[in-house]
Write a protein that holds these residues in place. Structure first.
Motif, PDB file in Angstrom:
ATOM      1  N   ARG A 158       0.866  -3.737   5.864  1.00 19.40           N
ATOM      2  CA  ARG A 158      -0.372  -3.190   6.409  1.00 19.40           C
ATOM      3  C   ARG A 158      -0.242  -2.985   7.913  1.00 19.40           C
ATOM      4  O   ARG A 158       0.360  -3.808   8.615  1.00 19.40           O
ATOM      5  CB  ARG A 158      -1.524  -4.160   6.157  1.00 19.40           C
ATOM      6  N   CYS A 159      -0.827  -1.897   8.406  1.00 16.80           N
ATOM      7  CA  CYS A 159      -0.845  -1.624   9.836  1.00 16.80           C
ATOM      8  C   CYS A 159      -1.501  -2.788  10.580  1.00 16.80           C
ATOM      9  O   CYS A 159      -2.614  -3.198  10.224  1.00 16.80           O
ATOM     10  CB  CYS A 159      -1.616  -0.326  10.097  1.00 16.80           C
ATOM     11  N   ASP A 160      -0.811  -3.321  11.595  1.00 16.09           N
ATOM     12  CA  ASP A 160      -1.296  -4.437  12.424  1.00 16.09           C
ATOM     13  C   ASP A 160      -1.318  -5.773  11.692  1.00 16.09           C
ATOM     14  O   ASP A 160      -1.742  -6.783  12.261  1.00 16.09           O
ATOM     15  CB  ASP A 160      -2.698  -4.162  12.988  1.00 16.09           C
ATOM     16  N   PHE A 161      -0.858  -5.801  10.434  1.00 15.05           N
ATOM     17  CA  PHE A 161      -0.848  -7.050   9.681  1.00 15.05           C
ATOM     18  C   PHE A 161       0.513  -7.260   9.010  1.00 15.05           C
ATOM     19  O   PHE A 161       0.637  -7.179   7.784  1.00 15.05           O
ATOM     20  CB  PHE A 161      -1.961  -7.048   8.624  1.00 15.05           C
ATOM     21  N   PRO A 162       1.550  -7.522   9.815  1.00 15.23           N
ATOM     22  CA  PRO A 162       2.877  -7.752   9.227  1.00 15.23           C
ATOM     23  C   PRO A 162       2.838  -8.948   8.278  1.00 15.23           C
ATOM     24  O   PRO A 162       2.206  -9.964   8.554  1.00 15.23           O
ATOM     25  CB  PRO A 162       3.757  -8.034  10.449  1.00 15.23           C
ATOM     26  N   GLY A 163       3.494  -8.790   7.155  1.00 17.61           N
ATOM     27  CA  GLY A 163       3.493  -9.858   6.161  1.00 17.61           C
ATOM     28  C   GLY A 163       2.496  -9.631   5.046  1.00 17.61           C
ATOM     29  O   GLY A 163       2.577 -10.287   4.005  1.00 17.61           O
ATOM     30  N   ILE A 164       1.531  -8.715   5.267  1.00 17.98           N
ATOM     31  CA  ILE A 164       0.613  -8.346   4.184  1.00 17.98           C
ATOM     32  C   ILE A 164       1.104  -7.020   3.611  1.00 17.98           C
ATOM     33  O   ILE A 164       1.022  -5.986   4.265  1.00 17.98           O
ATOM     34  CB  ILE A 164      -0.837  -8.197   4.691  1.00 17.98           C
ATOM     35  N   PRO A 165       1.661  -7.035   2.411  1.00 13.80           N
ATOM     36  CA  PRO A 165       2.288  -5.826   1.866  1.00 13.80           C
ATOM     37  C   PRO A 165       1.292  -4.730   1.544  1.00 13.80           C
ATOM     38  O   PRO A 165       0.121  -4.991   1.244  1.00 13.80           O
ATOM     39  CB  PRO A 165       2.984  -6.324   0.594  1.00 13.80           C
ATOM     40  N   MET A 166       1.777  -3.504   1.628  1.00  8.02           N
ATOM     41  CA  MET A 166       0.967  -2.346   1.245  1.00  8.02           C
ATOM     42  C   MET A 166       0.690  -2.363  -0.259  1.00  8.02           C
ATOM     43  O   MET A 166       1.511  -2.843  -1.040  1.00  8.02           O
ATOM     44  CB  MET A 166       1.711  -1.058   1.598  1.00  8.02           C
ATOM     45  N   PRO A 167      -0.455  -1.818  -0.663  1.00  5.31           N
ATOM     46  CA  PRO A 167      -0.720  -1.695  -2.102  1.00  5.31           C
ATOM     47  C   PRO A 167       0.097  -0.544  -2.680  1.00  5.31           C
ATOM     48  O   PRO A 167       0.591   0.313  -1.940  1.00  5.31           O
ATOM     49  CB  PRO A 167      -2.212  -1.369  -2.143  1.00  5.31           C
ATOM     50  N   THR A 168       0.198  -0.503  -3.968  1.00  5.83           N
ATOM     51  CA  THR A 168       0.814   0.656  -4.611  1.00  5.83           C
ATOM     52  C   THR A 168      -0.240   1.742  -4.766  1.00  5.83           C
ATOM     53  O   THR A 168      -1.452   1.465  -4.749  1.00  5.83           O
ATOM     54  CB  THR A 168       1.365   0.295  -5.995  1.00  5.83           C
ATOM     55  N   LEU A 177      -9.874   0.609   0.702  1.00  6.65           N
ATOM     56  CA  LEU A 177     -10.748  -0.185  -0.145  1.00  6.65           C
ATOM     57  C   LEU A 177     -10.124  -1.551  -0.451  1.00  6.65           C
ATOM     58  O   LEU A 177     -10.823  -2.557  -0.554  1.00  6.65           O
ATOM     59  CB  LEU A 177     -11.042   0.575  -1.440  1.00  6.65           C
ATOM     60  N   SER A 178      -8.799  -1.588  -0.554  1.00  4.27           N
ATOM     61  CA  SER A 178      -8.111  -2.836  -0.892  1.00  4.27           C
ATOM     62  C   SER A 178      -7.789  -3.691   0.317  1.00  4.27           C
ATOM     63  O   SER A 178      -7.283  -4.807   0.181  1.00  4.27           O
ATOM     64  CB  SER A 178      -6.806  -2.510  -1.634  1.00  4.27           C
ATOM     65  N   HIS A 179      -8.063  -3.188   1.532  1.00  5.63           N
ATOM     66  CA  HIS A 179      -7.661  -3.904   2.751  1.00  5.63           C
ATOM     67  C   HIS A 179      -8.637  -5.049   3.035  1.00  5.63           C
ATOM     68  O   HIS A 179      -9.841  -4.826   3.150  1.00  5.63           O
ATOM     69  CB  HIS A 179      -7.639  -2.939   3.939  1.00  5.63           C
ATOM     70  N   PRO A 180      -8.133  -6.272   3.181  1.00  7.28           N
ATOM     71  CA  PRO A 180      -9.031  -7.413   3.391  1.00  7.28           C
ATOM     72  C   PRO A 180      -9.728  -7.419   4.747  1.00  7.28           C
ATOM     73  O   PRO A 180     -10.730  -8.126   4.923  1.00  7.28           O
ATOM     74  CB  PRO A 180      -8.100  -8.629   3.264  1.00  7.28           C
ATOM     75  N   THR A 209     -14.666  12.557  -0.597  1.00  4.39           N
ATOM     76  CA  THR A 209     -14.217  11.684   0.483  1.00  4.39           C
ATOM     77  C   THR A 209     -12.696  11.697   0.551  1.00  4.39           C
ATOM     78  O   THR A 209     -12.020  11.900  -0.466  1.00  4.39           O
ATOM     79  CB  THR A 209     -14.701  10.236   0.274  1.00  4.39           C
ATOM     80  N   VAL A 210     -12.173  11.478   1.753  1.00  3.08           N
ATOM     81  CA  VAL A 210     -10.734  11.359   1.960  1.00  3.08           C
ATOM     82  C   VAL A 210     -10.450   9.901   2.286  1.00  3.08           C
ATOM     83  O   VAL A 210     -10.793   9.413   3.362  1.00  3.08           O
ATOM     84  CB  VAL A 210     -10.235  12.279   3.083  1.00  3.08           C
ATOM     85  N   PHE A 211      -9.844   9.190   1.340  1.00  7.87           N
ATOM     86  CA  PHE A 211      -9.547   7.775   1.499  1.00  7.87           C
ATOM     87  C   PHE A 211      -8.048   7.559   1.732  1.00  7.87           C
ATOM     88  O   PHE A 211      -7.254   8.489   1.660  1.00  7.87           O
ATOM     89  CB  PHE A 211     -10.023   7.004   0.257  1.00  7.87           C
ATOM     90  N   GLY A 212      -7.673   6.317   1.999  1.00  7.02           N
ATOM     91  CA  GLY A 212      -6.277   6.001   2.239  1.00  7.02           C
ATOM     92  C   GLY A 212      -5.912   4.644   1.686  1.00  7.02           C
ATOM     93  O   GLY A 212      -6.790   3.850   1.311  1.00  7.02           O
ATOM     94  N   THR A 213      -4.620   4.352   1.651  1.00  5.82           N
ATOM     95  CA  THR A 213      -4.136   3.053   1.185  1.00  5.82           C
ATOM     96  C   THR A 213      -4.021   2.056   2.331  1.00  5.82           C
ATOM     97  O   THR A 213      -3.656   0.894   2.106  1.00  5.82           O
ATOM     98  CB  THR A 213      -2.769   3.201   0.500  1.00  5.82           C
ATOM     99  N   ASP A 214      -4.316   2.493   3.562  1.00  2.00           N
ATOM    100  CA  ASP A 214      -4.258   1.616   4.731  1.00  2.00           C
ATOM    101  C   ASP A 214      -5.055   2.272   5.848  1.00  2.00           C
ATOM    102  O   ASP A 214      -5.502   3.426   5.722  1.00  2.00           O
ATOM    103  CB  ASP A 214      -2.801   1.414   5.169  1.00  2.00           C
ATOM    104  N   CYS A 215      -5.254   1.540   6.942  1.00  4.53           N
ATOM    105  CA  CYS A 215      -5.843   2.163   8.125  1.00  4.53           C
ATOM    106  C   CYS A 215      -4.765   2.970   8.844  1.00  4.53           C
ATOM    107  O   CYS A 215      -3.565   2.770   8.625  1.00  4.53           O
ATOM    108  CB  CYS A 215      -6.434   1.102   9.063  1.00  4.53           C
ATOM    109  N   ALA A 216      -5.183   3.896   9.689  1.00  2.93           N
ATOM    110  CA  ALA A 216      -4.269   4.711  10.498  1.00  2.93           C
ATOM    111  C   ALA A 216      -3.202   5.404   9.653  1.00  2.93           C
ATOM    112  O   ALA A 216      -2.011   5.361   9.963  1.00  2.93           O
ATOM    113  CB  ALA A 216      -3.612   3.861  11.590  1.00  2.93           C
TER     114      ALA A 216
END
Length: 436
Positions: free
Chosen positions: A350-360, A319-322, A235-242
């Motif tokens: 996070r894309c479309d969610f300003p204020g929610i930081p990206m995971p490492t 996977l970590s995106h709420p 599978t090809v996963f990501g740390t965020d959408c888009a």
């Protein structure tokens, strides 16, 4: 000559649709009656569609797809499509448009409408390489410059708030009035909108809601059949959408096929399905009880039908995106044996969610490996807001830190991933030697 041919083919398609001949077979004499002597241009030009024969040719409708037929074979002609990407070409919400500009097995993309980039080449704007897909100001500008009406009008925007504005509705109505079928990738289903259905009936066109799920009776619960699949599934996963998961997956599939591996691709979102994926389902519109089972079913179906050497599954969200649960369903339904992880180093929130930081990367890798029981075997970089120097430095830094092959597939290709796959799945070496 090719662009001239496309106009003639589009003219045939338009005429045949209008006369209803496309649903049956439109043989040479029918095309002559519908379109006159223009057919001679196709019939007498031997190399027009990849053939070198000068033999007579004609068009016929087959399974809803026009075919170019010669005495030596049949070549499918993809139906022409115009993509609506107003203000979003190259942006995150334009990912459907961007994906279709880069790759489409199902449609011949004849142009994109985006007034903010009108006059540009879409491929050059996205990736710095011209691909002959022009950007038009709007629908009227497109039809005037193309000099024909494409069969399909694809809504190519994927915003978080998945509802059409009044202006967007009017644009789609205008396309229907031109005789264009509508392809909609939103979870707002136009076939359930009375105004759209009345308009479609009046204009004698069709609406295709790509993300509309199957009837409940046709959905699949998880059965455990994925455990019988012996073919390597990745599978090809990501740390965020888009972040480009689908783009990386599609490029990897193309690379594996060029190297001689029989590769099946399973799409899990609307863009992959629009691009022509043979197997897949829009996971995010399914109820949670069927998400895992539908992913499993598509992989098993691909394995049984294709007998591939490897299966590549597109990831969704993170996977970590709420906000997204589909990535969990994909892991559970696919039971991947290896995972590729895509990350945008410059993205802070996070894309479309300003204020929610990206995971490492560290935290996402740990989460993925704990839940999936599989290893992340390679990293891919999304180069948004990065210079070439920054990309190269980031690739080198990640390879030092994580000990994993890392690349920007749009700039570096996928060969590092292929090499890593051959290490993880040595049985694939036999496939390469057989193919060579």
């Amino acid at each position: 000559m090719i662009s001239c041919a496309l106009k003639i083919i589009a003219h045939f398609q338009h005429k045949l649709r209008k006369s209803k001949q496309i649903r049956g077979q439109a043989r040479r004499e029918d095309v002559f009656r519908s379109c006159g002597a223009s057919l001679a241009l196709i019939r007498n030009h031997g190399g027009l569609l990849g053939r070198d024969s000068g033999s007579p040719a004609y068009l016929e409708g087959q399974g809803g797809l026009l075919m170019y037929r010669e005495s030596i074979g049949v070549i499918p002609i993809r139906e022409m499509a115009l993509v609506y990407g107003e203000g979003q070409l190259g942006k995150l919400d334009g990912k459907v448009t961007n994906g279709l500009v880069r790759h489409s097995e199902k449609y011949q993309i004849t142009g994109v409408t985006d007034s903010t980039k009108a006059g540009m080449d879409a491929g050059e704007f996205l990736d710095g390489v011209k691909n002959g897909i022009p950007v038009f100001r709007d629908l009227e500008d497109a039809i005037e410059k193309l000099d024909y009406v494409p069969k399909y009008f694809i809504y190519g925007i994927a915003p978080l708030a998945s509802y059409l504005t009044k202006q967007q509705r009017e644009t789609i109505f205008a396309a229907m009035e031109k005789g264009m079928d509508i392809v909609n990738g939103l979870p707002e289903f136009l076939t359930e909108d009375e105004e759209f259905m009345q308009k479609a009936s009046a204009c004698d066109v069709q609406i295709h809601d790509i993300r509309k799920p199957p009837l409940r009776k046709d959905l699949h619960l998880f059965s455990g059949s994925i455990l019988q699949v012996k073919t390597p599934v990745i599978t090809v996963f990501g740390t965020d959408c888009a972040v480009g998961k689908r783009t990386s997956a599609v490029l990897l599939v193309e690379t594996l096929r060029r190297r001689g591996m029989k590769t099946a691709f399973v799409a899990t979102g609307q863009t992959g399905l629009l691009q022509g994926a043979k197997y897949g389902v829009a996971v995010d519109v399914l109820s949670s009880g069927f998400q895992t089972g539908e992913v499993e079913n598509e992989i098993v179906r691909a394995d049984e039908a294709e007998h591939p050497d490897i299966i590549v599954v597109e990831g969704q969200g993170a996977l970590s995106h709420p906000a997204f649960t589909s990535s969990t369903a994909i892991i559970r339904g696919a039971k991947p044996r290896a995972i590729i992880l895509q990350h945008p180093p410059k993205r802070k929130d996070r894309c479309d969610f300003p204020g929610i930081p990206m995971p490492t990367l560290e935290s996402e890798i740990e989460l993925i490996e704990i839940i999936s029981g599989a290893k992340v075997i390679a990293l891919t970089v999304n180069h948004e807001d990065m210079t070439d120097k920054e990309i190269d430095e980031t690739v080198a830094a990640y390879e030092r830190s994580f000990g994993l092959p890392t690349m920007d597939v749009l700039k570096h290709g996928c060969e590092k991933i292929v090499s890593r796959l051959l290490e993880v799945f040595p049985e694939l070496q036999k496939t390469l030697s057989i193919a060579s």
